[in-house]
Design a protein around this motif. Structure first.
Motif, short mmCIF file in Angstrom:
data_model
loop_
_atom_site.label_atom_id
_atom_site.label_comp_id
_atom_site.label_asym_id
_atom_site.label_seq_id
_atom_site.Cartn_x
_atom_site.Cartn_y
_atom_site.Cartn_z
N ALA A 21 52.17 28.40 53.35
CA ALA A 21 50.56 28.62 54.03
C ALA A 21 50.71 29.77 54.97
O ALA A 21 51.19 29.26 56.12
CB ALA A 21 49.83 27.35 54.36
N PHE A 22 50.08 30.79 54.83
CA PHE A 22 50.05 31.89 55.95
C PHE A 22 48.54 31.72 56.61
O PHE A 22 47.71 32.02 55.95
CB PHE A 22 50.58 33.17 55.27
N GLU A 23 48.82 31.58 57.87
CA GLU A 23 47.52 31.55 58.48
C GLU A 23 46.72 32.80 58.67
O GLU A 23 47.05 33.77 59.41
CB GLU A 23 47.59 30.86 60.03
N VAL A 24 45.38 32.91 58.12
CA VAL A 24 44.63 33.98 58.23
C VAL A 24 43.88 33.98 59.42
O VAL A 24 43.48 35.06 60.29
CB VAL A 24 43.85 34.22 56.83
N SER A 25 42.95 32.99 59.61
CA SER A 25 42.06 32.67 60.84
C SER A 25 41.94 31.23 61.23
O SER A 25 42.21 30.48 60.14
CB SER A 25 40.70 33.38 60.50
N TYR A 26 41.23 31.15 62.34
CA TYR A 26 40.92 29.64 62.72
C TYR A 26 39.82 30.01 63.60
O TYR A 26 39.52 30.90 64.38
CB TYR A 26 42.27 28.95 63.25
N LEU A 27 39.22 28.62 64.06
CA LEU A 27 38.34 28.56 65.12
C LEU A 27 38.91 28.17 66.41
O LEU A 27 39.50 27.18 66.37
CB LEU A 27 37.05 27.85 64.87
N LYS A 28 38.30 28.69 67.55
CA LYS A 28 38.81 28.39 68.95
C LYS A 28 37.50 28.34 69.63
O LYS A 28 36.98 29.65 69.76
CB LYS A 28 39.89 28.88 69.30
N ASP A 29 37.06 27.28 70.50
CA ASP A 29 35.83 27.18 71.30
C ASP A 29 34.64 28.00 70.55
O ASP A 29 34.16 29.03 70.91
CB ASP A 29 36.15 28.15 72.43
N ASN A 30 34.49 27.74 69.27
CA ASN A 30 33.39 28.41 68.25
C ASN A 30 33.60 29.57 68.05
O ASN A 30 32.65 30.51 67.57
CB ASN A 30 31.90 27.58 68.72
N ARG A 31 34.70 30.26 68.37
CA ARG A 31 35.03 31.70 67.78
C ARG A 31 35.99 31.78 66.90
O ARG A 31 36.96 31.08 67.00
CB ARG A 31 35.22 32.41 69.15
N LEU A 32 35.99 32.88 65.96
CA LEU A 32 36.93 33.13 64.90
C LEU A 32 38.04 33.95 65.52
O LEU A 32 37.67 34.83 66.18
CB LEU A 32 36.06 33.84 63.79
#
Length: 200
Positions: free
Chosen positions: A79-90
């Motif tokens: 699995a290669f990480e494309v995006s994630y949420l941090k402090d409700n920001r992409l």
């Protein structure tokens, strides 16, 4: 398990794995010297190790990515990480993050613990980051195109990849606070395309 104890357990797993990997590097990459990077800024830039060719002095940076949630299991994908949420920001995941200085990913799979308190074997596949990003660009698989889709939870087939032989998207909407979006690729496909090579 609370977040602090989970972090401590993950750190312990990483250290045990590093010990095994260092043995492999010393045993099988005799033409290179290597050092683990302890500087946090360089680690955040995607550099866990530096390999230096003993004859020409060429230096390569490696980012180790390990399937530590799947001990004693041999998955055919990574699995290669494309995006994630941090402090409700992409946020951009490490795959498309242009601030990363990684030359190669060391994709560590099939991590086995046949003895108490130590890992006894694993597989390592080296993936060339530039070749991977070029391949994804050729397939029109950019971060923006992958993120701008209606994403249900779980496995998502995409037209740019054959789901059975190449890969798919996986969106963890329900079970992870960061809601990561991952591009899951088959390791044998990456090897066949000349993007990756099995090291051990």
């Amino acid at each position: 398990m609370n977040a602090r104890s989970k972090f401590g357990e993950d750190l312990q797993k990483e250290r045990k794995l590093q010990s095994l990997l260092d043995t492999y590097y010393a045993q099988y990459l005799k033409q290179y010297s290597f050092e683990r990077v302890v500087d946090l800024d360089r680690q955040l830039a995607g550099i866990d190790l530096l390999f230096t060719h003993k004859s020409n002095g060429e230096v390569f940076s490696l980012d180790e990515k390990a399937q530590l949630d799947y001990i004693n299991d041999d998955l055919p994908t990574f699995a290669f990480e494309v995006s994630y949420l941090k402090d409700n920001r992409l946020k951009k995941g490490w795959l498309f993050d242009q601030s990363k200085k990684t030359d190669f990913y060391a994709l560590v799979t099939a991590i086995y613990a046949d003895e108490p308190d130590r890992f006894t074997s694993c597989k390592v596949t080296f993936a060339n980051r530039k070749k991977l990003l070029r391949f994804l660009s050729d397939r029109k698989l950019t971060a923006e195109r992958l993120e701008n889709r209606a994403l249900p939870h779980g496995k998502i087939a995409i037209g740019e990849l054959d789901q059975a032989t190449e890969g798919y998207l996986y969106f963890s909407r329900a079970n992870k606070a960061e809601k990561p979006l991952n591009l899951v690729l088959r390791l044998d496909f990456l090897i066949h395309e000349g993007i990756a090579k099995r090291f051990v």
